[in-house]
Motif scaffolding. Structure first.
Motif, PDB file in Angstrom:
ATOM      1  N   LYS B  92       0.841  -1.195   0.000  1.00  0.00           N
ATOM      2  CA  LYS B  92       0.000   0.000   0.000  1.00  0.00           C
ATOM      3  C   LYS B  92       0.882   1.252   0.000  1.00  0.00           C
ATOM      4  O   LYS B  92       0.705   2.160  -0.803  1.00  0.00           O
ATOM      5  N   HIS B  95       2.819   1.923  -3.347  1.00  0.00           N
ATOM      6  CA  HIS B  95       2.008   1.906  -4.581  1.00  0.00           C
ATOM      7  C   HIS B  95       2.332   0.685  -5.432  1.00  0.00           C
ATOM      8  O   HIS B  95       2.620   0.805  -6.624  1.00  0.00           O
ATOM      9  N   LEU B  97       0.405  -1.654  -6.286  1.00  0.00           N
ATOM     10  CA  LEU B  97      -0.703  -2.174  -7.082  1.00  0.00           C
ATOM     11  C   LEU B  97      -1.528  -1.028  -7.641  1.00  0.00           C
ATOM     12  O   LEU B  97      -1.611   0.040  -7.040  1.00  0.00           O
ATOM     13  N   GLN B  98      -2.087  -1.290  -8.797  1.00  0.00           N
ATOM     14  CA  GLN B  98      -3.048  -0.335  -9.354  1.00  0.00           C
ATOM     15  C   GLN B  98      -4.381  -1.049  -9.527  1.00  0.00           C
ATOM     16  O   GLN B  98      -5.268  -0.935  -8.703  1.00  0.00           O
ATOM     17  N   CYS B  99      -4.527  -1.860 -10.595  1.00  0.00           N
ATOM     18  CA  CYS B  99      -5.818  -2.523 -10.784  1.00  0.00           C
ATOM     19  C   CYS B  99      -5.980  -3.696  -9.834  1.00  0.00           C
ATOM     20  O   CYS B  99      -7.086  -4.124  -9.543  1.00  0.00           O
ATOM     21  N   GLY B 100      -4.863  -4.265  -9.383  1.00  0.00           N
ATOM     22  CA  GLY B 100      -4.943  -5.350  -8.414  1.00  0.00           C
ATOM     23  C   GLY B 100      -5.079  -6.747  -8.993  1.00  0.00           C
ATOM     24  O   GLY B 100      -5.134  -7.713  -8.249  1.00  0.00           O
ATOM     25  N   THR B 103      -2.117  -8.797  -8.040  1.00  0.00           N
ATOM     26  CA  THR B 103      -1.697  -8.689  -6.642  1.00  0.00           C
ATOM     27  C   THR B 103      -1.789  -9.984  -5.822  1.00  0.00           C
ATOM     28  O   THR B 103      -0.852 -10.284  -5.072  1.00  0.00           O
ATOM     29  N   CYS B 134       2.803  -7.941 -14.336  1.00  0.00           N
ATOM     30  CA  CYS B 134       1.918  -6.855 -13.924  1.00  0.00           C
ATOM     31  C   CYS B 134       1.790  -5.895 -15.092  1.00  0.00           C
ATOM     32  O   CYS B 134       2.783  -5.488 -15.670  1.00  0.00           O
ATOM     33  N   ARG B 135       0.559  -5.578 -15.437  1.00  0.00           N
ATOM     34  CA  ARG B 135       0.360  -4.695 -16.586  1.00  0.00           C
ATOM     35  C   ARG B 135       0.283  -3.231 -16.185  1.00  0.00           C
ATOM     36  O   ARG B 135       0.195  -2.365 -17.023  1.00  0.00           O
ATOM     37  N   CYS B 136       0.240  -2.954 -14.895  1.00  0.00           N
ATOM     38  CA  CYS B 136       0.004  -1.576 -14.477  1.00  0.00           C
ATOM     39  C   CYS B 136       1.227  -0.870 -13.903  1.00  0.00           C
ATOM     40  O   CYS B 136       1.566   0.222 -14.324  1.00  0.00           O
ATOM     41  N   THR B 137       1.866  -1.489 -12.930  1.00  0.00           N
ATOM     42  CA  THR B 137       2.758  -0.705 -12.069  1.00  0.00           C
ATOM     43  C   THR B 137       4.141  -0.427 -12.628  1.00  0.00           C
ATOM     44  O   THR B 137       4.829   0.469 -12.146  1.00  0.00           O
ATOM     45  N   GLY B 141       7.275  -0.173  -7.853  1.00  0.00           N
ATOM     46  CA  GLY B 141       6.636  -0.124  -6.545  1.00  0.00           C
ATOM     47  C   GLY B 141       6.634  -1.492  -5.868  1.00  0.00           C
ATOM     48  O   GLY B 141       6.809  -1.600  -4.646  1.00  0.00           O
TER      49      GLY B 141
END
Ligand SMILES: Cc1cc2nc3c(=O)[nH]c(=O)nc-3n(C[C@H](O)[C@H](O)[C@H](O)COP(=O)(O)OP(=O)(O)OC[C@H]3O[C@@H](n4cnc5c(N)ncnc54)[C@H](O)[C@@H]3O)c2cc1C
Ligand code: FES
Ligand code: FES
Lengths: 266, 381
Positions: B92, B95, B97-100, B103, B134-137, B141
């Protein structure tokens, strides 16, 4: 996608497994780390699975003065963690750590890797270079086959339909021996794009140089001594042993061999 | 149905599972534990990673039945573990995670890193994370979160690795495996085109006259017999063939049912077979063309030139690795020309695919290679 319908049975021993394999459409499953994706895509549709991953004798390891006998269902992670003895001075442990990812290594087995016979797989290449053999069992007989003779093509071996790998015999190596295994991959944990292994064991009078990940069984290069002394260059050795490789792939294999040679020289 | 007993997130649970069910489906569909995510179902993306007997594993390629009596921990069961609590707070804060979506799998892998490798540096953390996408972070992070937990001191975990128990050799007689009937095949609308297919060719000199060899090739049944893995159901006088082709590539097997058209040109002693079909179960498609020509080659000899163009699509095309193909295609083309030679000289050929490699395997693999190359190029873009 999901696997097609099938039946499942867990074998408690090699004998048990062989008996259950008598049905022609049944297939062995060990860690399922290669068979699993293929089942999910329905590219394999066995009528039944015989799970050998918890068979006591296939999980056992025995040691002789000359070799270590690994049960086929020993996992990559057990090798990596040193939970089972290493027949070499830590070389197998290093090979194991570079196979796939930890989550895959926790279930994938040494016997499954060899039986699957992916030309780019790490055990296929490293254990052939280490002069290992497999003990194959069926209902009425047992035979020992050197890995050099075990692979017959990409994803193809001498295994009969009702036969399983029971054990893998790896000759012991001492610290006097030298070893290098070089694997090229674009991303950590991938199958090799090119690989090479070099073993120099004066005590056993063995010099073995192997070219792997050539989309057919690995080749042990003839003229290993000449390659060691440099009178045959890695590029030449690759061109002779695997003329079918395209230029980019040949260059990658020559580089793998060059690096492996440099590692044993260091 | 198989009765499955598991200890899931600390609770003893039993449920019925079809033997083919992988653990992720069992957890999601039967146990309503939908926190375990499925991405690729190939073992590649790591989204489905959970702890089995305290060790991370891919639940998408782990058979439920293989986990009988195992200890399973999913994202829903990490609450009471101090290490997971530390990781959660750190994810947390950094950061991670974004969409999770990734995760739950990331946490299982992070747990493994901080408990198994207390001295891991950033390079090692990244190496260990290679199996979780991971497609977001952008991962920075996630790496920072794991590093922080390692440097702040890892609490004693409540979840610990449990030794895999081997089955007692005297286990109750295991049920016999049922034999299924032949794998069903069905007609799938042929949509595959040959554009971008792979071409391979082979020439072979045969000790029979060109006329004799040509007569041989005009017998469709005999030509099919020379193609290991091919089976003909019906042939019409104008050369329309209904049939199937079975291919085996290691454990992979596909049976393509479809149509082919055979065209002969007597004047030039050449012809072609063009066909396409689908494997209903794997939803793979294949299309191919074999061109052949016979020319006289000196006293009592004829030259058979065969060329094969193939294209494959669907899961079979996506799965295998490209370069395996050429080897097998070439082997099979060789087998085909050799079989034709044997037949022309009055010999017999085995009807079964040799060593499980049908000629079609070659074809499929070659198409497979092509598609894979294209897939890779797409990836690089
Ligand atoms: C994402 C991912 C990445 C990977 N990367 C690599 C890598 O970099 N290098 C590498 O080497 N491997 C890699 N692998 C493959 C992995 O190492 C597998 O564990 C291994 O190939 C197969 O072992 P298994 O025990 O899971 O076998 P399974 O998948 O259970 O079986 C594979 C085949 O072997 C047969 N079989 C299994 N055990 C026996 C036996 N005792 N006797 C006879 N036949 C048997 C099965 O019938 C099946 O045909 C990767 C896998 C995944 C999912
Ligand atoms: S869903 Fe299991 S690894 Fe991708
Ligand atoms: S947070 Fe979205 S995939 Fe990782």
């Amino acid at each position: 996608m999901k696997a097609a319908s099938l039946s499942y049975a867990a074998a408690a021993s090699a004998t048990d497994a062989v008996r259950m394999l008598s049905s022609p459409e049944a297939k062995v499953i060990a860690g399922g780390q290669s068979l699993g994706p293929i089942l999910n895509l329905r590219l394999a549709r066995p009528s039944g699975l015989v799970d050998v991953s918890r068979a006591a004798d296939l999980r056992a390891v025995t040691e002789t003065p000359d070799a270590v006998h690994y049960g086929a269902a020993v996992t990559h992670a057990e090798m990596e963690d040193g939970v089972v003895p290493d027949a070499t001075p830590g070389w197998m442990q290093t090979v194991a750590r570079r196979i796939a990812y930890r989550a895959v290594r926790n279930r994938g087995t040494i016997g499954g890797s060899l039986a699957h016979a992916d030309p780019a797989a790490d055990w296929v290449n490293a254990l052939t270079a280490l002069d290992a053999s497999v003990v194959l069992t069926r209902s009425d007989a047992e035979r020992t086959v050197k890995l050099e003779q075990f692979f017959t093509g990409p994803f193809a071996t001498v295994l009969a339909a009702d036969e399983i790998i029971a054990r893998v015999i790896v000759p012991r190596r001492t610290l006097q021996a030298r070893w290098a295994y070089w694997k090229f991959c674009r991303k950590t944990g991938e199958f090799a794009k090119a690989s090479a292994a070099v073993l120099l064991d004066p005590a056993r009078n063995q010099t073995r140089i192997l070219l792997g990940a050539i989309e057919r069984p690995p080749v042990l290069l003839p003229d290993a001594e000449a390659i060691m002394t440099g009178s045959i260059t890695p590029a030449r050795a690759v061109a002779c042993a695997a003329p079918e490789l395209d230029a980019a792939s040949a260059a990658m294999h020559a580089a793998a061999l060059t690096r492996a040679l440099a590692m044993v020289a260091a | 149905m198989t009765r499955i007993h598991l200890r899931i997130n600390g609770r003893e649970q039993s449920g019925d599972a079809e033997p083919r069910t992988h653990l992720a489906d069992f957890l999601r569909e039967e146990m309503n534990l939908t926190g375990t995510h499925l991405g690729c179902e190939h073992g590649v993306c790591g989204a489905c990673t959970i702890l089995i007997d305290g060790r991370p594993a891919r639940s998408c390629i782990t058979m439920t039945a293989a986990c009988q009596d195992a200890d399973i921990r999913t994202i829903e069961g990490y609450l009471d573990d101090p290490v997971m609590a530390a990781l959660r707070a750190s994810f947390k804060k950094h950061h991670a995670l974004q969409c999770g979506f990734c995760t739950p799998g990331m946490l299982a892998t992070a747990f493994d890193i901080v408990t198994r490798l207390p001295d891991a540096d950033e390079a090692r953390i990244r190496e260990e994370l290679a199996g979780n996408l991971c497609r977001c972070t952008g991962y920075a992070g996630i790496v920072a979160a794991i590093k922080a937990v390692l440097s702040e001191g890892v609490p004693a975990p409540a979840i610990r690795p449990i030794k895999r128990v081997a089955l007692a050799a005297s286990a109750e007689a295991s049920p016999a495996i049922a034999t299924s009937s032949a794998p069903p095949t069905g007609a799938v609308e042929p949509t595959a085109s040959l554009e971008g297919g792979v071409t391979l060719s082979r020439n072979v000199a045969i000790a029979v006259s060109a006329d004799h060899l040509w007569r041989e090739l005009k017998d469709i049944q005999r030509v099919a017999a020379a193609l290991p893995g091919a089976a003909i159901d019906t042939v019409t006088p104008d050369g329309h063939v209904k049939g199937s082709f079975t291919v085996a590539i290691g454990p992979m097997r596909a049976s393509f049912g479809g149509n082919a058209h055979v065209i002969y040109d007597d004047a030039s002693r050449s012809g072609l077979v063009r066909g396409s079909g689908g494997d209903r179960l794997s939803r793979s498609m294949a299309a191919g063309e074999v061109r052949f020509a016979v020319t006289p080659a000196g006293a009592g000899h004829a030259m058979l030139a065969a060329e094969i163009v193939y294209r494959l699509s669907g899961p079979l095309a996506q799965f295998g690795r490209g370069a395996v193909v050429a080897d097998i295609v070439d082997r099979l083309l060789q087998q085909f020309t050799a079989n034709i030679a044997t037949l022309a000289q009055g010999g017999a050929v085995s009807e079964k695919p040799q060593g499980g490699f049908g000629l079609f395997a070659a074809a499929i693999l070659s198409m497979l290679r092509r598609l894979l190359r294209r897939g890779q190029r797409r990836d690089q873009r």
